[in-house]
Design an enzyme around this catalytic site. Sequence first.
Site, short mmCIF file in Angstrom:
data_model
loop_
_atom_site.label_atom_id
_atom_site.label_comp_id
_atom_site.label_asym_id
_atom_site.label_seq_id
_atom_site.Cartn_x
_atom_site.Cartn_y
_atom_site.Cartn_z
NE ARG A 1 -2.59 0.93 3.52
CZ ARG A 1 -3.40 1.43 4.45
NH1 ARG A 1 -4.70 1.42 4.25
NH2 ARG A 1 -2.93 1.94 5.57
CB THR B 1 -1.81 7.27 -3.48
OG1 THR B 1 -1.22 5.95 -3.52
CG2 THR B 1 -0.83 8.26 -4.07
CG ASP C 1 1.98 -1.72 9.48
OD1 ASP C 1 2.10 -2.93 9.20
OD2 ASP C 1 2.18 -0.80 8.66
CG ASP D 1 5.59 -2.17 10.21
OD1 ASP D 1 6.12 -2.80 9.28
OD2 ASP D 1 5.45 -0.94 10.23
#
Length: 212
Positions: free
Chosen positions: A107, A111, A204, A207
Amino acid sequence: MISTTASVKVAKHPLVQHLLTRLRDYQTPSSEFRDKARELGRYLIYEAMSELNTHPVGVETPVGPAKGIALSDYVILAPILRAGLVMAEAAQEIFPSSRVYHIGLKRDEKTLQAISYYAKLPEALPAESRVFVLDPMLATGGSAVAAISLFDQHKVRYIHLVSLVAAPEGLKKVHDQFPHVHITTAAIDEQLNEHGYIVPGLGDAGDRIFGT
Ligand code: PRP
Ligand code: URA
């Protein structure tokens, strides 16, 4: 039977919700997060596979004949890299004969568009394949839609998206474009924040799983 209407299943089992709570906690260390994400993935995939096709078979027990069933489907697992990898490990343990097609999507942080960097599917897939797309976080839905599109282009009719956590925005995007796709998740959260993260979500996923 393959349903042509959208179905979203939220797994409410206490064990599922306990695992999700451990994942949400920002103090949960990476090693525990990875283990719990795999375990939660296992339960969700088990639930998502409850409608697999079977056919009757006979077996002999040590005591006599018994009626049983055998699994009929050609099962494909499609984990979205990276975070989907732990879900694929869990799914392969449940269904060892499944085929795994990895889908590399990243991703873009500005944007929020999903950028494809790896996808290697065969020229043709059996039309009766049952594809389970494994995307831990259904946020904007861009990654899920990109992965589902690959299998839709291969004329696969049964596609099931399994996500640990889903945002309403992502659910809408998937169902607007692919109303027949089934979805199983542990939670539908409130919304996305301005950075495209699910709120409250769990942060996340990639992560936290890989400690990066
Ligand atoms: C995360 C997550 C999903 C995707 C969801 O991947 O694993 O695949 O974002 O976002 P979307 O619904 O808005 O497309 P990320 O890009 O962080 O990659 P990673 O798994 O490699 O960390
Ligand atoms: N990807 C993640 O890992 N977490 C989110 O909340 C959104 C996208």
